[in-house]
Write an enzyme that holds these catalytic residues in place. Structure first.
Site, PDB file in Angstrom:
ATOM      1  N   ASP A  44      49.556  34.723  40.975  1.00 15.54           N
ATOM      2  CA  ASP A  44      50.702  34.910  41.868  1.00 15.54           C
ATOM      3  C   ASP A  44      51.576  33.659  41.862  1.00 15.54           C
ATOM      4  O   ASP A  44      52.802  33.737  41.834  1.00 15.54           O
ATOM      5  CB  ASP A  44      50.250  35.172  43.311  1.00 15.54           C
ATOM      6  CG  ASP A  44      49.465  36.464  43.449  1.00 15.54           C
ATOM      7  OD1 ASP A  44      48.384  36.554  42.849  1.00 15.54           O
ATOM      8  OD2 ASP A  44      49.920  37.385  44.166  1.00 15.54           O
ATOM      9  N   ASP A 172      42.262  44.679  39.863  1.00 12.69           N
ATOM     10  CA  ASP A 172      40.907  44.846  40.394  1.00 12.69           C
ATOM     11  C   ASP A 172      40.236  46.197  40.161  1.00 12.69           C
ATOM     12  O   ASP A 172      39.164  46.267  39.601  1.00 12.69           O
ATOM     13  CB  ASP A 172      40.919  44.578  41.904  1.00 12.69           C
ATOM     14  CG  ASP A 172      41.705  43.323  42.250  1.00 12.69           C
ATOM     15  OD1 ASP A 172      42.095  42.605  41.319  1.00 12.69           O
ATOM     16  OD2 ASP A 172      41.912  43.089  43.446  1.00 12.69           O
ATOM     17  N   GLU A 409      54.300  45.563  47.557  1.00  8.12           N
ATOM     18  CA  GLU A 409      53.334  45.088  46.565  1.00  8.12           C
ATOM     19  C   GLU A 409      53.334  45.992  45.332  1.00  8.12           C
ATOM     20  O   GLU A 409      53.347  45.535  44.199  1.00  8.12           O
ATOM     21  CB  GLU A 409      51.952  45.068  47.238  1.00  8.12           C
ATOM     22  CG  GLU A 409      50.869  44.370  46.462  1.00  8.12           C
ATOM     23  CD  GLU A 409      49.546  44.365  47.244  1.00  8.12           C
ATOM     24  OE1 GLU A 409      49.513  44.870  48.390  1.00  8.12           O
ATOM     25  OE2 GLU A 409      48.546  43.868  46.699  1.00  8.12           O
TER      26      GLU A 409
HETATM   27  C1  9WN Z   1      41.673  39.812  44.875  1.00  6.66           C
HETATM   28  C2  9WN Z   1      47.041  38.523  45.461  1.00  6.66           C
HETATM   29  C3  9WN Z   1      46.070  39.319  44.634  1.00  6.66           C
HETATM   30  C4  9WN Z   1      46.581  39.580  43.210  1.00  6.66           C
HETATM   31  C5  9WN Z   1      45.723  40.564  42.469  1.00  6.66           C
HETATM   32  C6  9WN Z   1      45.570  41.815  43.305  1.00  6.66           C
HETATM   33  C7  9WN Z   1      44.990  41.473  44.666  1.00  6.66           C
HETATM   34  C8  9WN Z   1      42.904  40.420  45.539  1.00  6.66           C
HETATM   35  C9  9WN Z   1      42.476  41.427  46.612  1.00  6.66           C
HETATM   36  O1  9WN Z   1      45.821  40.536  45.319  1.00  6.66           O
HETATM   37  O2  9WN Z   1      43.674  41.020  44.486  1.00  6.66           O
HETATM   38  O3  9WN Z   1      42.087  38.847  43.935  1.00  6.66           O
HETATM   39  O4  9WN Z   1      41.931  40.979  47.620  1.00  6.66           O
HETATM   40  O5  9WN Z   1      42.678  42.623  46.436  1.00  6.66           O
HETATM   41  O6  9WN Z   1      44.767  42.743  42.655  1.00  6.66           O
HETATM   42  O7  9WN Z   1      46.295  40.853  41.218  1.00  6.66           O
HETATM   43  O8  9WN Z   1      46.623  38.392  42.502  1.00  6.66           O
HETATM   44  O9  9WN Z   1      48.290  39.095  45.387  1.00  6.66           O
END
Ligand code: 9WN
Length: 725
Positions: A44, A172, A409
């Protein structure tokens, strides 16, 4: 048709995006979202820095510094850097990870985008000297992070690095991980107790990963913790080891950019170049599946490829690792109904999963929605391989999604509705990057048109002249022409691939016979058109016909923007007169109303063509002409006997498409530029609302408009110049 590439209106959205980033900025780093993700995330931050680079270099640099300030001694850049002041709202946090040395980080990594972000910062820097210093400082840290990946994540030197947790992929709950995760047997009783916190922020459960997924995420973290984050031990024991296409493609592209960074600061870049060569070869050769004609991840536990249908398999385009042949095959799949083809209705740019599959879910996280970061990378990849039209169309969609639906998002791949967190960081920062790039390209396009006069047609090009064919009168000429155009479309336009084979069309027998019939327009007696209905049908059909023929003849890539004066400098001779598309549209169909932004009407003085004007004008014609908007009704043949119904249908379709969007939560209505350009035909706001009313599907949004006609704010959407086919 009026051609003007309008970028106005984005400034207020850039402001909104900046405000979101200001709100998420903590002084050291930017939270991905105000509440759902309160800490600093690895990739990010790279995406944030890419947006900041355009207007706040200092913040871009601080963002990267903050992340790399927590780089591990072995070089790993952690997935999360925890903010001690924000603990308690996310799971898992440091108490669960328990990484060595009591660090406030997680114990896994993420796709290594940072060399890409650093080069981008340098390339956009106003202060080149301090950006140069920044590169000097970052280079050894970036080298250490890539070295960590090659040393610890590719122990048998394949050129491909592995991920050991789905969170490392950034995607994820991607369907790609279903199979390897299913193979992990998890005993509920053996798992440490945990409480998910991601569901406490108002995001519906069906838009997030499942509890079964979380059990496995936790199981893996537990295993890392038990093994004290020792990479050799983890490699021996971890049941999830995958060489991911997206991760390796980003690494490959990052090597490319890191080599560039090294050269800028006079370093010996042979080590990076070696990594680059190895990984791009391994992607091309080991990840490619000849049967499926796509790139697939490799499951190191089974040794097998994981056949997937996610957008990640196109990512070697971003890496510029795919061969030309592979890129062509990827393009064909990417530009198909599975992933939203050019000009296809009811979808918005590339979803994360094949829309034709059963498991496709337009709402669930990485299992179907559209993500701006993935599209941002893919549009760059497509541009590198010369797929310019698709890349541009994706950019427009990426800009339109937050404009229409907010800075979310992720977005519903069918309706565009925003999901997950709102005020999302990378959606805002990449939006800024896209708009800046768009303005820039716009400026360049305009300069280019000004300089390269040759792309303007100097003389009027008459399209219905075939040497040796003598024009003869025929009453049913117009229907014949349309059915002949329909035949050409059936043969040479492929809806699922969104491609028109103009070259083959131009060579074909069918096109020759079409050209021979169009010649007879020269002998057509316009006085034979008596009723309003006959006239409307004839001229609308003719307009649509000449535009298609113009594109074929001028070899344009399905967009009329390739020629600056397209609508005035191609024409048909009909009877004794010559008619260009602008003459038909503004002269005949709009009763000689001024084209937008032009001072005079097209038929001046006593122009005899005025005799054929249709009065009063019917403003529904705007939804029947080949207008260039992908949400327009497909070109169809209009018949005098049914013209009113047909125009009603075309108007209703347009008004209920994404060209008219009512956003009650913002007290806003977004209208196609058509309503802005043609104020003369539609009137001002209240008249437009009155016009829309009977056509709008009767839902709460239509009701909202009816009740807020005086206060609702109007904004105009920019125009998509791709033809509707
Ligand atoms: C776990 C922050 C992050 C992104 C990922 C996205 C989501 C986290 C979560 O959010 O993941 O890393 O808690 O779901 O999948 O791509 O970096 O935005």
């Amino acid at each position: 048709m009026f051609e003007f590439f309008s970028t106005k209106g984005f400034k207020s959205y850039v402001k909104e995006a900046r405000k979101i980033l200001d709100g998420n900025w903590t002084g050291r780093y930017t939270k991905p979202s105000p509440t759902l993700y309160p800490h600093q995330w690895n990739w990010d931050s790279a995406f944030m820095a890419i947006g900041y680079a355009h207007y706040n270099e200092d913040r871009a640099i601080k963002e990267i510094h903050s992340l790399f300030g927590h780089q591990w001694e072995n070089g790993m850049v952690p997935q999360i850097v925890f903010n001690p002041e924000a603990l308690g709202n996310y799971f898992p946090e440091p108490d669960f990870w328990q990484v060595p040395g009591g660090r406030l980080t997680s114990g896994i990594t993420m796709p290594p985008l940072h060399a890409i972000a650093c080069l981008h910062i340098y390339q956009h820097a106003k202060n080149r000297r301090s950006a140069h210093d920044f590169l000097k400082e970052m280079y050894p840290k970036l080298m250490a992070s890539h070295r960590y990946l090659y040393r610890h994540r590719d122990p048998v030197k394949t050129g491909l690095v592995y991920i050991r947790h789905p969170w490392e992929s950034g995607l994820d709950n991607s369907p790609s991980w279903d199979c390897p995760l299913k193979n992990i047997q998890v005993e509920k009783t053996g798992l440490p107790a945990y409480k998910r916190k991601d569901l406490a922020h108002g995001v519906p459960v069906e838009q997030r990963p499942s509890n079964e997924d979380y059990d496995r995420y936790v199981y893996l973290v537990d295993l890392f913790r038990e093994n004290h984050y020792d990479e050799t031990e983890i490699y021996r024991q971890c049941p999830f080891l995958v060489q991911d296409v997206l991760f390796n493609s980003i690494l490959c592209r990052a090597n490319r950019d890191l080599a560039e960074v090294g050269k800028i600061i006079d370093q010996d870049v042979s080590e990076v170049e070696e990594w680059l060569a190895q990984t791009s070869r391994a992607i091309r050769e080991r990840m490619w599946s000849p049967e499926r004609k796509q790139f697939d991840p490799i499951d190191l536990i089974t040794g097998e490829q994981l056949p997937t249908a996610t957008a990640a398999s196109f990512m070697p385009l971003f890496a510029v690792a795919a061969s030309q042949k592979q890129a062509q095959l990827l393009y064909e799949r990417l530009n198909s109904v599975s992933f939203c083809a050019l000009h296809q209705g009811n979808c918005f740019t590339i979803p994360n999963y094949d829309m034709a599959r059963n498991e496709f879910d337009p709402k669930n996280y990485w299992r179907g929605p559209v993500w701006i970061n993935i599209n941002w990378m893919l549009s760059q990849g497509l541009k590198s391989y010369g797929y310019r039209e698709k890349s541009d169309a994706m950019k427009k969609d990426m800009i339109q999604l937050p404009v229409r639906f907010g800075f979310h998002e992720y977005f519903d791949s069918i309706t565009g509705k925003g999901y997950g967190s709102d005020s999302f960081g990378w959606t805002s920062s990449l939006f800024i990057d896209l708009v800046y790039e768009y303005y820039d390209e716009d400026r360049q396009a305009l300069n280019w048109l000004g300089r390269r006069k040759s792309r303007k047609l100097k003389d009027v090009k008459i399209l219905n002249e075939v040497p040796g064919v003598i024009p003869s009168p025929a009453a049913d000429l117009a229907p014949k022409l349309m059915s002949s155009i329909g035949e050409l479309k059936d043969m040479f336009y492929s809806m699922d691939r969104g491609l028109v084979d103009y070259a083959a069309m131009k060579r074909s027998e069918e096109y020759r016979s079409y050209l021979e019939s169009v010649v007879h327009l020269k002998a057509f007696d316009l006085k034979g058109l008596v009723t309003r209905e006959e006239k409307l049908a004839f001229w609308i059909n003719l307009y649509n016909t000449i535009v298609v023929q113009g594109i074929v003849e001028l070899g344009l890539n399905s967009s009329v923007r390739g020629i600056s004066n397209f609508f005035t400098h191609i024409a048909y001779d009909i009877g004794d007169y010559t008619f260009a598309p602008d003459d038909i549209e503004h002269g005949i169909l709009r009763s000689n109303a001024h084209p937008p932004y032009r001072m005079s009407p097209v038929f001046k003085g006593r122009d005899p063509r005025r005799a054929y004007m249709i009065e009063p004008m019917d403003n529904r014609i705007h939804f029947a002409l080949v207008c260039g908007s992908r949400s327009c009704a497909p070109i169809r043949f209009y018949e005098a006997g049914a013209i009113d119904d047909q125009l009603e249908t075309a108007t209703r379709n347009f008004i209920n498409s994404s060209e008219v969007v009512i956003l009650p939560e913002k007290n806003k209505i977004l209208l196609s530029e058509i309503f802005n350009w043609y104020k003369k035909d539609f009137g001002h706001r209240r008249d437009i609302f009155r016009f829309l009313r009977p056509y709008l599907d009767q839902d709460e949004k239509a009701e909202y408009l009816a009740e807020h006609m005086d206060t609702i704010e109007v904004e105009h959407l920019f125009y998509d110049w791709n033809l509707n086919h």
